[in-house]
Design an enzyme around this catalytic site. Structure first.
Site, PDB file in Angstrom:
ATOM      1  N   SER A 131      36.966  43.787  30.270  1.00 18.79           N
ATOM      2  CA  SER A 131      38.325  43.407  30.638  1.00 18.79           C
ATOM      3  C   SER A 131      39.188  44.668  30.745  1.00 18.79           C
ATOM      4  CB  SER A 131      38.890  42.407  29.628  1.00 18.79           C
ATOM      5  OG  SER A 131      40.053  41.796  30.115  1.00 18.79           O
TER       6      SER A 131
ATOM      7  N   ASP B 264      35.410  34.305  37.499  1.00 16.34           N
ATOM      8  CA  ASP B 264      36.342  34.851  36.509  1.00 16.34           C
ATOM      9  C   ASP B 264      37.778  34.488  36.875  1.00 16.34           C
ATOM     10  OD1 ASP B 264      37.900  36.398  34.800  1.00 16.34           O
ATOM     11  OD2 ASP B 264      36.536  38.106  34.867  1.00 16.34           O
TER      12      ASP B 264
ATOM     13  N   HIS C  13      35.435  34.736  32.437  1.00 23.49           N
ATOM     14  CA  HIS C  13      35.742  36.114  32.068  1.00 23.49           C
ATOM     15  C   HIS C  13      34.785  36.653  31.009  1.00 23.49           C
ATOM     16  CE1 HIS C  13      38.122  39.671  31.990  1.00 23.49           C
ATOM     17  NE2 HIS C  13      38.561  39.498  30.757  1.00 23.49           N
TER      18      HIS C  13
END
Length: 719
Positions: A589, A664, A696
């Site tokens: 991320s 995602d 994600h």
């Protein structure tokens, strides 16, 4: 025989199945816990498969309160308020039961599509009602026995019988998700995690209504169908049109709904909803789109009229409200407000007209949570970083004097649940030296009782690496940064080892705590067993160190944080047992953004990287988070340009793999696809891997596969 005994005592090597959540042996190797601990008023209870027991707060003695057999007898053969249309099957476990009313002998649980109230005093089902089979976002109100929940984009309530009540009107809309009721809004920023808010006595329900019809839909694709199908996600990107939010109030007795008269909701955020104790007023912290000006506003709950703007806060970078106001249970004319105005999250006492009475906490540490109150002592119970930014401790705080009393041990990271009166708490803590300890503690600061002191199966059975904690200076030359260093298993100081930095570096995250293994993940331990030195540094921009520490990255994400990670790499290079030419980096991320950026900006240092779910271009990220830290692409073109990793694609020299979930919803696939295109155009060659239909993060068995894949990449290219 001596040789055989010695061999039998040797500790084992571990696999990813042992250390990664989703692995088939993972849950056998975590320290023992006591699941199902909760409060029944001021009585501590434990729900288990077969029984619910009470635990004496003075000596820990357990007494059976409810048995699974008696509940099943009532479900199958006992008298019921009505005959349900669906069969109530045998209950298999009492683990999910709760005891919401301290003055009633009633447990509640969900069985299939039904909510069930079992009165264990009279041994009968005292209430029973059906929920829609698609019910989500359940919000139970113990004051009135109602459950609010969502079905698709609609909001419903139920409390008896077979029927629920949809409390929002049906609206014509091109997309079912154009208008959404009762769900979290503003993409779960600003401490928003739900969309319904019961009033203190249960007479009213406040809820969010979110109009997303003007928001561009991001074209997520489901590839499991014969022909891939479009499953768009409403995703407002930085600088683009965002959704409009209003707050409704449903009145149970009259059945009418009013909306707060907040004016035009365009480009505003409505956060941290709370009620006055008398249910006459609703308080909302409203934030402008620039997120540098917040207002605490009071509305009339009966009419929706705006009554007063009590006070406001501004900041040249950003204001970030995360918590609703909390009224004192012994004085309905005073409330607690959270603010970072002095640089750290602290508590302030106001009267109901918005006049500051005093600051309750202060210092170079922050309050993390309000657990509740002990009304008899006029104290509140808080969690804070007062002892160390690496841990959470529990304190009682005297509202009149400001005196704080530590509850429980000074060591470690604590989480706690407070009893109804605030007289006792269940303290669950872990530290680097304590795998887990659970106690019942009185909140007057005296000694409580221990329920569990666990051992660590990993330490008992496996040959683990040495883990150390320390500090290095940030790139500014003055700020101390915490690091966690893991040496290879069976470390040999005469060898030269490759090293990997595991990185995040962004807001609202901290990777190092005083808990088990100093918060090292199973993969870090596994790579140490593979012969890697593992380093993590919580750089400037990360959490729990105060506002200045975090917001130094404002409008230039990826600059100061990278400088600090380079200081970490230099620290590795200074170690005589690290091969300075073999340093890798991995993160997910924001950490994926950092990994990619470090590989492209400092190719002479970082030779191999694995970037998971990375942000590549901040103009593709969502409005609330993106604009808080970067402003808009229109107002900060230089900042967006400098952090656009597509423009650095030609700098790639080492081996970089990008891994994403194919659907995602957080860092949408466009980030990585456009980066691949930029690399193709620049003549560089990253590697790429997709987990189809995953979001994600990878969960379950996919998570084990993911770490197998990451490991192979470093083994192939860095070792």
């Amino acid at each position: 025989m001596t040789a055989t005994a010695s061999f039998a005592q040797e500790k084992k090597s571990y696999t990813l199945e042992d250390v990664i959540p989703g692995g088939n042996n993972y849950f056998n190797l975590v320290p023992k816990n006591i699941p199902g601990l909760q409060w029944w008023g001021d009585v501590c209870v434990r729900t288990d498969v077969e029984n619910i027991v009470t635990i004496n707060v003075r000596n820990g003695k357990e007494t059976v309160l409810v048995t699974l057999d008696e509940v099943n007898e009532a479900l199958l053969n006992g008298e019921k308020p009505f005959q349900p249309t669906q069969e109530l099957k045998q209950l298999r476990t009492l683990m999910g039961a709760s005891l919401p009313w301290g003055d009633q002998k009633v447990i509640t649980f969900r069985q299939g599509n039904y909510m069930v109230w079992y009165d264990f005093g009279q041994k009968k089902i005292s209430n029973l009602f059906r929920l829609n089979e698609k019910a989500a976002n359940l919000d139970f109100c113990k004051e009135n026995g109602y459950v609010a929940y969502t079905v698709g984009s609609n909001l419903c309530i139920a409390h008896e019988g077979e029927k629920d009540l949809q409390i929002n009107p049906d609206e014509k809309k091109a997309d079912p998700m154009d208008i959404v009721y009762g769900q979290a809004v503003h993409r779960n920023e600003f401490g928003i995690y739900k969309g319904t808010f019961w009033s203190p006595k249960g007479n009213c329900l406040a809820f969010y209504r979110m109009d997303q019809s003007m928001v561009t839909a991001y074209p997520q694709v489901n590839t499991t169908t014969r022909i891939a199908t479009l499953e768009p996600d409403k995703y407002p990107m930085a600088g683009m049109t965002s959704h409009k939010v209003t707050v409704g109030v449903y009145h149970i007795q009259s059945g009418k709904t009013v909306y707060l008269q907040a004016g035009d909701p365009t480009d505003r955020y409505f956060t941290n909803i709370s009620w006055s104790p008398d249910e006459k007023s609703i308080y909302v912290i409203e934030l402008n789109r620039d997120q540098n000006h917040s207002q605490l506003v009071r509305y009339n709950a009966e009419t929706g009229a705006k009554e007063a703007m009590l006070f406001e806060e501004t900041h040249p970078k950003y204001v970030e409200p995360q918590h609703p106001i909390v009224f004192l249970p012994w004085d309905s004319n005073q409330f607690i407000y959270w603010s970072q105005r002095d640089g750290f999250h602290h508590l302030y006492l106001y009267n109901k007209e918005g006049q500051l009475i005093k600051q309750l906490t202060q210092g170079d540490w922050l309050v993390q949570d309000i657990l509740g109150f002990n009304t008899a002592r006029k104290e509140m119970i808080i969690a804070s970083t007062e002892i160390s930014p690496l841990q959470t401790n529990i304190f009682s705080l005297n509202v009149k004097t400001g005196k704080r009393t530590l509850l429980g041990q000074q060591d470690g990271t604590h989480s706690a649940r407070l009893s109804a009166s605030g007289t006792y708490l269940i303290d669950n803590f872990t530290s680097f030296n304590v795998p887990r300890e659970i106690s019942i503690l009185p909140t007057n600061g005296k000694t409580g009782i221990n329920l569990l002191t666990a051992t660590d199966p990993m330490k008992e059975q496996y040959n683990l690496p040495e883990i150390t904690l320390g500090t290095i200076k940030a790139a500014d030359g003055k700020t101390d940064l915490y690091y966690r260093l893991i040496k290879p298993v069976n470390f040999d100081p005469n060898k030269k080892y490759p090293a990997i930095i595991y990185v995040y570096g962004g807001p609202h995250a901290q990777l190092i705590h005083n808990n088990r293994f100093y918060d090292a993940r199973g993969w870090d331990l596994y790579m140490a067993q593979k012969g890697y030195v593992m380093l993590t540094v919580d750089s400037r921009g990360s959490d729990n160190r105060g506002l200045e520490f975090e917001n130094c990255t404002f409008r230039q994400l990826g600059v100061e944080e990278m400088k600090d990670q380079v200081e970490g790499a230099k620290f590795l290079q200074s170690l005589p047992y690290v091969n300075a030419d073999k340093i890798g980096v991995h993160g997910w991320s924001f950490g994926g953004f950092m990994t990619t950026n470090l590989m492209l900006t400092y190719p002479e240092i970082f030779k191999v990287g694995v970037a998971g779910g990375p942000v590549i271009d901040w103009q593709y990220y969502e409005v609330m988070y993106g604009e808080r830290y970067m402003d808009t692409p229109q107002t900060n073109p230089e900042g967006y340009k400098n952090s656009n990793l597509k423009l650095k694609a030609g700098n790639l020299k080492g081996r970089l793999e990008v891994i994403i979930g194919g659907a995602d919803p957080t860092c949408v696939p466009q980030h990585s696809y456009t980066f691949l295109r930029a690399c193709i155009d620049a003549g560089t060659h990253p590697d790429f891997f997709v987990y189809p239909e995953d979001g994600h993060n990878m969960m379950g068995r996919d998570r084990v596969h993911l770490h197998e894949h990451i490991t192979r990449y470093f083994e192939d290219h860095l070792k």
